[in-house]
Design a protein around this motif. Structure first.
Motif, short mmCIF file in Angstrom:
data_model
loop_
_atom_site.label_atom_id
_atom_site.label_comp_id
_atom_site.label_asym_id
_atom_site.label_seq_id
_atom_site.Cartn_x
_atom_site.Cartn_y
_atom_site.Cartn_z
N PHE A 45 0.97 -1.27 0.13
CA PHE A 45 -0.11 -0.19 -0.24
C PHE A 45 0.91 1.05 -0.07
O PHE A 45 0.56 2.07 -0.94
CB PHE A 45 -0.78 -0.07 1.21
N GLN A 59 -9.87 7.37 2.60
CA GLN A 59 -10.42 6.50 1.76
C GLN A 59 -11.85 6.25 1.77
O GLN A 59 -12.12 5.09 1.53
CB GLN A 59 -9.77 5.32 1.45
N ASP A 103 -7.77 -2.70 1.17
CA ASP A 103 -6.36 -2.54 0.18
C ASP A 103 -6.55 -3.37 -1.19
O ASP A 103 -7.12 -4.71 -0.88
CB ASP A 103 -5.07 -2.49 0.79
N HIS A 135 0.01 9.11 7.66
CA HIS A 135 -0.26 8.72 8.99
C HIS A 135 0.75 9.17 9.95
O HIS A 135 1.49 10.06 9.68
CB HIS A 135 0.09 7.03 8.68
N ASP A 181 -4.84 10.20 6.62
CA ASP A 181 -5.00 9.02 7.66
C ASP A 181 -4.32 9.40 8.77
O ASP A 181 -3.98 8.69 9.52
CB ASP A 181 -4.54 7.99 6.94
N TYR A 219 -6.86 -4.36 6.56
CA TYR A 219 -5.89 -3.85 6.10
C TYR A 219 -5.26 -5.05 5.18
O TYR A 219 -5.20 -6.41 5.89
CB TYR A 219 -4.97 -3.36 7.21
N PRO A 260 -7.44 5.31 9.84
CA PRO A 260 -8.15 4.47 9.27
C PRO A 260 -8.85 3.29 9.83
O PRO A 260 -9.87 2.85 9.48
CB PRO A 260 -7.42 4.23 8.14
N ARG A 288 -12.63 2.39 10.56
CA ARG A 288 -13.05 1.09 10.31
C ARG A 288 -13.80 0.11 11.40
O ARG A 288 -14.80 -0.49 11.25
CB ARG A 288 -12.35 0.05 9.47
C1 SR1 Z 1 -1.83 0.74 9.62
S1 SR1 Z 1 -3.18 1.76 8.91
C2 SR1 Z 1 -3.01 0.82 7.44
C3 SR1 Z 1 -4.10 1.45 6.30
O1 SR1 Z 1 -3.98 2.55 6.08
C4 SR1 Z 1 -4.51 2.82 4.71
O2 SR1 Z 1 -5.31 3.49 5.16
C5 SR1 Z 1 -4.61 1.64 3.88
O3 SR1 Z 1 -5.93 1.43 3.36
C6 SR1 Z 1 -4.33 0.58 5.20
O4 SR1 Z 1 -5.30 -0.27 5.39
#
Ligand code: SR1
Length: 325
Positions: free
Chosen positions: A29, A116, A231, A79, A103, A205, A149, A153
């Motif tokens: 990813f 996303q 993903d 992230h 994210d 993920y 993310p 979820r």
């Molecule tokens: C550890 S977070 C992983 C996610 O970050 C992104 O949003 C991808 O979709 C992945 O699933």
């Protein structure tokens, strides 16, 4: 890098420096995300400085500081842990540097947030899980809190369980320790052995799903399981297509598109234009049946079938050239 005719300043002259500061860089990813960001940057004449992520919050702070010192026009933060980033991001903003977050929720009205549509992503998967397995099943859930993310979820998973009392979460595990898939596989093997009634694995993920599948191959319960992930990558497609694979569906965007959108959002801010505060890239549900029926083996073949895997309109305006993903 040269300028773009008809683009607003400073893109008409070129040479704009933007930093992409990652918290995570390993795995399909994040590699595809970086590649998409790089292609969009090239199309815009941007000098993109990429800082690799090693899941180290203090290193990510230092890298943002380095980008500030380098005098970049914008920083894309991919992230990370909000509490370790908020003050250093504020320092960048105070210096007039634009910031976009993918994210990671920096809770700052000046920082657009790319995501996303994680609620849609989880809902697509769980609707499919009910279609395939009915309203009553024992599930294993792969989750690590603290990642925006995964937390979004998780909100959908919690509501789903309340609305479907026949669904029992009998095991929960998860880790982002490197190598993620192998570390998850070790935990999943123990969970499958302790809970032989597990029929569904919700692993949103792809690294988690890979681990869940590896464990099923090792424990020998693949024929009794269905794994639902987030993903997609070419390697994931092959794993899903493998005859007898328990990995039956994923909900995904093209991460290269997400990387390109992140850079476009930063470019718009640098040009004094508004990309919007919430920038969403919608995911698509992909089942094994879709892949097999349409003879899809790669992400680029997926792009031929689903327009959303080729491009997104998010943060797109006429003066920004196509990323040619
Ligand atoms: C550890 S977070 C992983 C996610 O970050 C992104 O949003 C991808 O979709 C992945 O699933």
């Amino acid at each position: 890098a040269g300028g773009i005719a008809n683009a607003p300043a400073p893109f008409d002259h070129g040479g704009v420096k933007i930093a992409l500061v990652n918290y995570l860089s390993t795995g399909d990813f994040f590699q595809a995300y970086e590649a998409g960001a790089q292609k969009q940057a090239k199309a815009l004449g941007i000098d993109l400085r990429i800082y690799e992520g090693r899941q180290d919050a203090s290193q990510q702070r230092d890298q943002i500081q380095q980008a500030i010192d380098l005098g970049v026009a914008a920083i894309v933060v991919n992230h990370g842990l909000p509490e370790s980033l908020k003050d250093v991001v504020q320092q960048a903003l105070d210096k007039g540097i634009k910031v976009v977050a993918f994210d990671v929720d920096l809770a700052n009205p000046k920082v657009p947030q790319v995501e996303q549509s994680d609620h849609d992503l989880a809902s697509l998967l769980l609707d499919q899980a009910v279609k395939d397995n009915g309203e009553t099943f024992s599930a294993a859930y792969v989750y690590v809190p603290g990642f925006a993310p995964l937390d979004r979820r998780d909100q959908v998973w919690q509501s789903f369980k309340q609305a479907h009392p026949g669904v029992k979460e009998v095991a929960r595990f998860g880790t982002v320790d490197n190598q993620i898939a192998q570390s998850v596989a070790n935990e999943a093997s123990a969970a499958y052995r302790a809970h032989p009634d597990v029929r569904v694995v919700f692993a949103p993920y792809d690294e988690f799903a890979r681990g869940a599948k590896l464990a099923a191959d090792e424990v020998g319960n693949a024929s009794k399981l269905r794994i639902y992930s987030a993903d997609i990558s070419t390697a994931d497609i092959e794993a899903i297509r493998t005859p007898g694979s328990p990995w039956v569906a994923t909900a995904a965007t093209n991460p290269a598109v997400v990387g390109a959108v992140s850079v476009r959002a930063a470019a718009l801010l640098v040009a004094g234009q508004d990309p919007g505060h919430h920038i969403e890239i919608k995911p698509t549900l992909i089942t094994r049946d879709d892949l097999v029926k349409n003879d899809i083996h790669t992400v680029s073949e997926l792009g031929a079938k689903f327009q959303a895997f080729r491009k997104s309109d998010a943060a797109q305006v006429a003066w920004i050239p196509d990323a040619n993903l």
